[in-house]
Design an enzyme around this catalytic site. Structure first.
Site, PDB file in Angstrom:
ATOM      1  N   CYS A  35      48.151 -21.495  74.060  1.00  0.00           N
ATOM      2  CA  CYS A  35      48.768 -20.895  72.888  1.00  0.00           C
ATOM      3  C   CYS A  35      47.870 -19.740  72.443  1.00  0.00           C
ATOM      4  O   CYS A  35      46.942 -19.369  73.168  1.00  0.00           O
ATOM      5  CB  CYS A  35      48.967 -21.918  71.770  1.00  0.00           C
ATOM      6  N   THR A  36      48.109 -19.168  71.293  1.00  0.00           N
ATOM      7  CA  THR A  36      47.384 -17.965  70.881  1.00  0.00           C
ATOM      8  C   THR A  36      45.902 -18.224  70.636  1.00  0.00           C
ATOM      9  O   THR A  36      45.042 -17.513  71.163  1.00  0.00           O
ATOM     10  CB  THR A  36      48.005 -17.365  69.609  1.00  0.00           C
TER      11      THR A  36
END
Length: 420
Positions: free
Chosen positions: A271-272
């Site tokens: 994810c980020t």
């Protein structure tokens, strides 16, 4: 004895650890003696104590920067037990009083999740203050430029029941137990695993190898502007409703984790910044998945460490910048996103939400209809034709914001009260 190097000894610094009981009270004398023998300049150390972390590695606070007024965006999180989160919130608010910090900083009994912007002197002062607490001394902090302006409209520092928004909440998840979360992979190790996955899939003529699953644990619209090659697109537009791997009664064709061998299949998720993967891996662990791995620090940490190898497009971020080029994190790597579009493994990547044509700017916009507000990609022609709306129906809505051109973004709803 483990060796170490003192960096930037001309300026005060602070080292801290997870276990105060392991502090070495005479370490100042040891360091000063060592440096004096080598004819190094030694200044008084401005800290309460110098500590040796339990993992044996010295921790370094962020490097001081020359321009204290330059704006940056800071991100970090940590799952750790906080006995009285309301009191913790008060302490953080007290420290930030008078400092120019905007962003979202949430605390509860499971830890802290922070994304904020501010001038270097204030933004880094908060990082150093947080790290003075041994619970957060080795927290991974990620910093990126903010174009000399705040990336958030105001500061929201408060208690929040869930550090990550998920349907049903996350308070019942064993997030404080590292063994219940996926094993974190350093960016260099992730790159090796990523190359192995793609090499295996390429040799199988496009049929994804069942022993590897590369899972994008983000929102669908994030994937649309950038993702790792070979990653499975999220099944929903919003992460809070993601259901990969959670179907127990039936096999869903769109779920890449359905019917896989939970004992032998490697699930690589990213994810980020890493926090959503930690949360989702705990869910999958409860579902019986054994071989779970996450990208430590998320995509932003990978781009800073390894560059854009294996990454296609830009990185979506949840602030006013919306989308960042990979070179934002590693300036030496000058790769324009538009030159990598042909590398994508999915035809829906970087396509206009309205007409389906390829967009030249990997940047989202909100629908001009206040009551829709959909975040979508759009080509310049459709922006003009539909006056900033996402569809024909929205163009006839009663509350329409004015058409914005270029990279301009709509402000919060309360700024458009005249249209209500």
């Amino acid at each position: 004895m483990r060796s170490f190097t003192l960096m930037n000894v001309a300026k005060p610094f602070l080292l801290a650890c997870n276990e105060p009981s392991r502090c070495f009270p005479n370490i100042r004398t040891i360091l000063a003696t060592t440096l004096n023998k080598n004819k190094k300049r030694v200044l008084p150390l401005r800290c309460k104590s110098l500590c040796l972390p339990s993992n044996g590695d010295w921790l370094e606070v962020p490097k001081e920067v020359e321009n204290e007024e330059e704006f940056i965006v800071v991100n970090f999180y940590r799952f750790v037990f906080i006995e009285d989160p309301e009191e913790e919130v008060s302490k953080h608010l007290s420290f930030l009083e008078g400092r120019d910090i905007h962003g979202r900083i949430y605390l509860n009994k499971q830890g802290i999740n922070a994304q904020y912007s501010g001038p270097n002197k204030d933004a880094l002062a908060y990082v150093k203050w947080v790290r003075e607490d041994c619970r957060f001394s080795d927290v991974l902090v990620q910093i990126s430029p903010s174009s000399n302006a705040h990336a958030f409209p105001r500061l929201k520092l408060r208690y929040k029941p869930s550090l990550v928004q998920l349907e049903g909440g996350i308070s019942d998840l064993p997030l404080l137990d590292p063994s219940m979360r996926a094993a974190p992979l350093a960016p260099s190790e992730w790159r090796k695993r990523l190359e192995a996955v793609n090499n295996t899939n390429n040799s199988s003529h496009g049929n994804f190898n069942s022993s590897f699953i590369l899972l994008d644990v983000r929102n669908g619209y994030e994937w649309d502007v950038g993702h790792f090659q070979g990653a499975q697109r999220p099944d929903v537009d919003c992460f809070r409703a993601t259901s990969f791997g959670q179907s127990e009664s039936e096999v869903i064709a769109s779920d890449p984790l359905a019917a896989v061998d939970k004992e032998r299949t490697d699930i690589l998720m990213y994810c980020t910044g890493g926090i959503r993967c930690d949360v989702y891996s705990a869910i999958l662990r409860k579902q019986g998945f054994k071989r779970l791995y996450t990208l430590k620090g998320g995509v932003s940490h990978y781009l800073e460490s390894e560059g854009s190898v294996g990454w296609v497009g830009n990185l979506f971020v949840f602030d006013a910048r919306l989308s960042l080029l990979p070179s934002t994190y590693k300036p030496a790597v000058e790769i324009e996103a538009s030159t990598m579009l042909e590398c994508s493994l999915d035809d829906s990547f970087a396509k206009c939400h309205i007409c389906g044509s390829q967009v030249s700017e990997l940047r989202h916009r909100n629908c001009a209809n206040l009551d829709c507000n959909l975040l979508f990609l759009c080509c310049a022609g459709c922006v003009k034709h539909l006056r900033g709306c996402c569809c024909i129906q929205c163009t006839s809505a009663s509350r329409l914001r004015p058409l914005l051109t270029g990279h301009q973004r709509y402000q919060k709803w309360h700024k458009y009260r005249d249209f209500e």
